[in-house]
Design an enzyme around this catalytic site. Structure first.
Site, PDB file in Angstrom:
ATOM      1  N   TRP A 105       0.815  -1.217   0.000  1.00 13.82           N
ATOM      2  CA  TRP A 105       0.000   0.000   0.000  1.00 13.82           C
ATOM      3  C   TRP A 105       0.846   1.263   0.000  1.00 13.82           C
ATOM      4  CZ3 TRP A 105      -4.433  -0.665  -1.974  1.00 13.82           C
ATOM      5  CH2 TRP A 105      -5.105  -1.876  -1.794  1.00 13.82           C
ATOM      6  N   ASP A 174      -0.862   6.518   6.761  1.00  9.49           N
ATOM      7  CA  ASP A 174      -2.019   5.710   6.356  1.00  9.49           C
ATOM      8  C   ASP A 174      -2.276   4.706   7.473  1.00  9.49           C
ATOM      9  OD1 ASP A 174      -3.829   3.905   5.320  1.00  9.49           O
ATOM     10  OD2 ASP A 174      -2.635   3.392   3.538  1.00  9.49           O
ATOM     11  N   LYS A 198     -12.239  -1.328   7.631  1.00 10.26           N
ATOM     12  CA  LYS A 198     -11.575  -2.374   8.402  1.00 10.26           C
ATOM     13  C   LYS A 198     -11.928  -2.252   9.894  1.00 10.26           C
ATOM     14  CE  LYS A 198      -8.460  -1.840   4.767  1.00 10.26           C
ATOM     15  NZ  LYS A 198      -8.579  -3.089   4.068  1.00 10.26           N
TER      16      LYS A 198
HETATM   17  N1  PMP Z   1      -4.243   1.586   2.625  1.00 10.47           N
HETATM   18  C1  PMP Z   1      -4.329   0.409   3.256  1.00 10.47           C
HETATM   19  C2  PMP Z   1      -3.421   0.124   4.409  1.00 10.47           C
HETATM   20  C3  PMP Z   1      -5.260  -0.548   2.817  1.00 10.47           C
HETATM   21  O1  PMP Z   1      -5.344  -1.712   3.432  1.00 10.47           O
HETATM   22  C4  PMP Z   1      -6.095  -0.239   1.719  1.00 10.47           C
HETATM   23  C5  PMP Z   1      -7.152  -1.183   1.208  1.00 10.47           C
HETATM   24  N2  PMP Z   1      -7.241  -2.409   1.688  1.00 10.47           N
HETATM   25  C6  PMP Z   1      -5.941   0.987   1.099  1.00 10.47           C
HETATM   26  C7  PMP Z   1      -5.026   1.888   1.583  1.00 10.47           C
HETATM   27  C8  PMP Z   1      -6.773   1.364  -0.095  1.00 10.47           C
HETATM   28  O2  PMP Z   1      -8.040   1.633   0.334  1.00 10.47           O
HETATM   29  P1  PMP Z   1      -9.276   1.761  -0.649  1.00 10.47           P
HETATM   30  O3  PMP Z   1      -9.562   0.405  -1.190  1.00 10.47           O
HETATM   31  O4  PMP Z   1     -10.348   2.269   0.280  1.00 10.47           O
HETATM   32  O5  PMP Z   1      -8.927   2.738  -1.692  1.00 10.47           O
END
Ligand code: PMP
Length: 367
Positions: A105, A174, A198
């Site tokens: 990510w 994040d 989450k």
């Molecule tokens: N950051 C993290 C740590 C994630 O786990 C995720 C998605 N699982 C995201 C960003 C991206 O999020 P989204 O699917 O809401 O765009």
């Protein structure tokens, strides 16, 4: 009566049953208004109350100081991968940002930021993410507009057990997959963001906490809905926000408060992840976690079965048997394989114990 299935999904993920039951109870009629939250104007007094209460609860849960704004935005975590550089790169004339890439990510976030400015990779790029390099080896740029990292890598299971030191450069984090699962000192951060799906609700809303002095630097090309100044100036109501997702998130905040706050969530997270890591460590190599011990995630635990590289036939069998027994969504992310156990706030200690019992039994039968 205990539910017949337990949801270990990495996200969207398990929500507290009490929250879902409450939402169900008032699905057709929110607090005697005669209408569902889904049917309400985002400018109504009823919805204002929902929005303001959600913000107030979040402020209380993690002590958000007055000089921080809280925004509830759309676009998910990925939207923030764009919004962060678009709003913050221009803080300094070099339009450069430091990215500590420790998993899939943060890698994606860095890649997106490259569209808008210069990205400095603080730690060496790698194929597999299983560790965090020692802080003393990091190549931080003192002239960076901000330093970015991901507190918990949902796919790889790399979780920071400390907050990076940046010598005054604003720190952006994040926290999508470990938000409100552990104590944080908000004052150490410039921006914190977390997609809700989450630990804090259902998909559709992203919480963004931002220090006021970092607002007002958006690039001209920044889409208006991602402009922190516009959204902060309009209390996240520049356009129609994800009203129902904000409502559910507010209910989750209340639920966390009732359970004993973030401290209680953290205690549970330590206990639950401890149960799984103890099982791994005592399995004589049957269950393997590729992570260095000092960055083992409490939220998402990747596991290979049979050997360190993973016996794919056995892992397939595990996925099949576990699903049949009601332990849902344990298959690992396709990019790392194996299985993955996600232990978000709504997963109970008791449910984790039931999984451990199954895993011990699986080992007995397949060793
Ligand atoms: N950051 C993290 C740590 C994630 O786990 C995720 C998605 N699982 C995201 C960003 C991206 O999020 P989204 O699917 O809401 O765009």
């Amino acid at each position: 009566k205990p539910k017949s299935v337990i949801n270990f999904s990495a996200g969207p993920a398990k929500l507290p049953e009490a929250v879902l039951a409450y939402a169900q109870k008032e699905l057709l009629d929110h607090e005697g208004s005669g209408v569902s939250v889904m049917e309400m104007s985002h400018r109504s007094s009823e919805f204002s109350k929902i929005l303001n209460n959600a913000e107030k609860s979040l402020r209380e849960l993690i002590n958000v100081p007055d000089n921080y704004k809280i925004l509830f935005l759309q676009g998910g975590g990925s939207g923030q991968f764009s919004a962060i550089p678009l709003n913050l790169l221009a803080l300094k004339s070099g339009h450069s940002a430091d990215y500590i890439v420790t998993g899939s990510w943060s890698a994606k976030a860095a890649q997106e930021a490259e569209k808008y400015g210069t990205v400095n990779y603080v730690v060496p790029k790698k194929k597999k993410y299983t560790s965090i390099e020692d802080h003393s080896t990091w190549k931080l740029n003192p002239d960076a507009s901000y330093v970015y990292y991901c507190a918990n890598e949902t796919i790889d299971g790399v979780e920071f057990q400390f907050v990076p030191q940046t010598n005054g450069v604003p720190l952006v984090c994040d926290m999508s997959s470990n938000f409100l699962s552990r104590h944080i000192d908000v004052t150490k951060f410039g921006v914190i963001f977390a997609g809700a799906q989450k630990n804090i609700g259902c998909a559709g809303v992203t919480a963004v906490i931002i220090r006021e002095d970092l607002i007002g630097f958006a690039m001209k090309v920044c889409p208006v809905i991602f402009d922190f100044k516009i959204q902060a100036g309009n209390n996240s109501l520049y356009n129609t926000p994800p009203t129902y997702s904000i409502y559910i998130m507010g209910l989750v905040f209340n639920w966390i408060q009732e359970q004993g706050g973030v401290d209680k969530m953290e205690q549970n997270a330590v206990q639950k992840s401890g149960l799984i890591y103890d099982l791994i460590d005592n399995s004589e190599g049957f269950y393997n976690c590729p992570l260095d011990r000092d960055c083992r995630s409490r939220m998402n635990i990747p596991i290979r079965i049979g050997s360190e590289a993973g016996d794919e036939a056995l892992e397939k069998e595990f996925a099949k048997e576990s699903t049949e027994k009601g332990f849902l969504q344990l298959k690992g992310h396709r990019s790392v394989g194996g299985i993955r156990v996600s232990l978000y706030n709504a997963v109970t200690v008791e449910e984790t114990r039931r999984l451990v019992t199954f895993m011990i039994d699986f080992q007995e039968r397949h060793r």
